[in-house]
Write a protein that holds these residues in place. Sequence first.
Motif, PDB file in Angstrom:
ATOM      1  N   ASN A 144     107.476  16.985  40.513  1.00 23.57           N
ATOM      2  CA  ASN A 144     108.145  17.540  41.684  1.00 23.57           C
ATOM      3  C   ASN A 144     107.283  18.706  42.147  1.00 23.57           C
ATOM      4  OD1 ASN A 144     108.803  19.967  40.299  1.00 23.57           O
ATOM      5  ND2 ASN A 144     110.616  19.017  39.417  1.00 23.57           N
ATOM      6  N   TYR A 195     125.478  21.504  44.954  1.00 27.31           N
ATOM      7  CA  TYR A 195     125.464  22.139  46.265  1.00 27.31           C
ATOM      8  C   TYR A 195     126.279  21.267  47.215  1.00 27.31           C
ATOM      9  CZ  TYR A 195     123.051  24.537  50.179  1.00 27.31           C
ATOM     10  OH  TYR A 195     122.721  25.263  51.292  1.00 27.31           O
ATOM     11  N   ASN A 234     113.752  25.378  46.973  1.00 20.61           N
ATOM     12  CA  ASN A 234     114.359  24.747  48.153  1.00 20.61           C
ATOM     13  C   ASN A 234     113.558  23.550  48.657  1.00 20.61           C
ATOM     14  OD1 ASN A 234     116.362  26.631  48.095  1.00 20.61           O
ATOM     15  ND2 ASN A 234     115.880  27.581  50.057  1.00 20.61           N
ATOM     16  N   ARG A 235     112.379  23.325  48.058  1.00 21.81           N
ATOM     17  CA  ARG A 235     111.586  22.181  48.511  1.00 21.81           C
ATOM     18  C   ARG A 235     112.199  20.854  48.065  1.00 21.81           C
ATOM     19  NH1 ARG A 235     105.820  24.099  46.411  1.00 21.81           N
ATOM     20  NH2 ARG A 235     107.151  24.678  44.652  1.00 21.81           N
ATOM     21  N   VAL A 236     113.220  20.955  47.227  1.00 23.51           N
ATOM     22  CA  VAL A 236     113.882  19.742  46.751  1.00 23.51           C
ATOM     23  C   VAL A 236     115.318  19.733  47.272  1.00 23.51           C
ATOM     24  CG1 VAL A 236     114.635  18.484  44.721  1.00 23.51           C
ATOM     25  CG2 VAL A 236     112.454  19.681  44.708  1.00 23.51           C
ATOM     26  N   GLN A 237     115.760  18.549  47.700  1.00 18.09           N
ATOM     27  CA  GLN A 237     117.119  18.400  48.221  1.00 18.09           C
ATOM     28  C   GLN A 237     118.148  18.472  47.094  1.00 18.09           C
ATOM     29  OE1 GLN A 237     116.887  17.783  51.586  1.00 18.09           O
ATOM     30  NE2 GLN A 237     119.038  18.340  51.694  1.00 18.09           N
ATOM     31  N   ARG A 259     119.232  27.886  47.197  1.00 11.10           N
ATOM     32  CA  ARG A 259     120.489  27.145  47.063  1.00 11.10           C
ATOM     33  C   ARG A 259     121.137  27.288  45.694  1.00 11.10           C
ATOM     34  NH1 ARG A 259     118.933  26.956  51.671  1.00 11.10           N
ATOM     35  NH2 ARG A 259     118.598  25.127  52.952  1.00 11.10           N
ATOM     36  N   ARG A 287     122.342  18.267  45.912  1.00 13.21           N
ATOM     37  CA  ARG A 287     123.603  17.677  46.345  1.00 13.21           C
ATOM     38  C   ARG A 287     124.766  18.375  45.679  1.00 13.21           C
ATOM     39  NH1 ARG A 287     121.449  11.828  47.115  1.00 13.21           N
ATOM     40  NH2 ARG A 287     119.852  12.716  45.802  1.00 13.21           N
ATOM     41  N   GLN A 324     126.729  23.908  52.070  1.00 15.47           N
ATOM     42  CA  GLN A 324     125.539  23.704  52.910  1.00 15.47           C
ATOM     43  C   GLN A 324     125.796  24.175  54.342  1.00 15.47           C
ATOM     44  OE1 GLN A 324     123.899  19.665  52.775  1.00 15.47           O
ATOM     45  NE2 GLN A 324     124.456  19.556  50.614  1.00 15.47           N
TER      46      GLN A 324
END
Length: 286
Positions: free
Chosen positions: A91, A224, A281-284, A245, A286, A229
Amino acid sequence: MAIDIAPLRIDTLLTEPVGVDMLRLDAIHPFVSGNKYFKLKYNIAAALEQGASALVSFGGAYSNHLHALAWAANKYGLPSVGLVRGEPVNNPTLHDCRQWGMQLHFVSRSDYNNKREEDYLQRWQAQYPNAYLIPEGGDNELGLQGCEHILDGIDTSVYQHLVCAVGTGTTFAGLARSLPETCMAWGVPVFKHHNPILDSLREKIPHSRWGWLGGYEDGGFGKYSVALQEKVATWEGAWGIELDRVYTAKMVWAVMESMDKEVFNAGERVLMVHTGGLQGNRVQLR
Ligand SMILES: *Cc1c(COP(=O)(O)O)cnc(C)c1O
């Protein structure tokens, strides 16, 4: 530590009924982000002083701590080793760590749970003789001492409340220890089972002017919700500040809700601590 950081910056976000400022630790350095700079500072100095052969530490696959440590070790020409929880993955976080020369070992979750056991640490110490081991999140005495200096040069006498996210609680404990008697420290836990952290904080903080804003875990660590969001998008838009996040978003949520619950009174001033971590934050989530 001779890593250059930008001067601390405080932004005023709200002025009434309660004054809310944000201490922008996210803005001190592009890679050694936020609170991690303070937790690493004296640890790296100690490692250099004792002529350590490498820095070895622990973290999850999105760890802000490993990310900061990899950059800092590289800057000093020290080899670094990251012991990463879980199955091998790639990642953006780990990509950077590798790029900065960090050697990664993925350890199973059950093994990783031994991260504080003497035997387990001895095994890694044997594999990397004369390496300097830093616990997960920089959570040791030198890490705590570094965090006692976060507020150096800031006039904390104007605030009645300070609020900070709590992972291991090292940052929060350092902040709480360095506040004047007129300011209450509030910790916001970001994961569900935080009773052991509460116990450790009772030992680390030698006074009782601190408390807990619980209920903002949003499902647990790294979770998250869509509802959060949406709130975060509104705050980021209004303030022009990106929020991490995992930690800072939940901390801000706790502050905003606490205003409605009158934890803070009209006319008081609150200092929120943005602890950085934007690389994550470069990864989504949920
Ligand atoms: C690591 C981290 C924290 C938690 O710090 P602790 O000292 O472990 O409580 C908070 N915010 C961000 C952005 C972090 O990376």
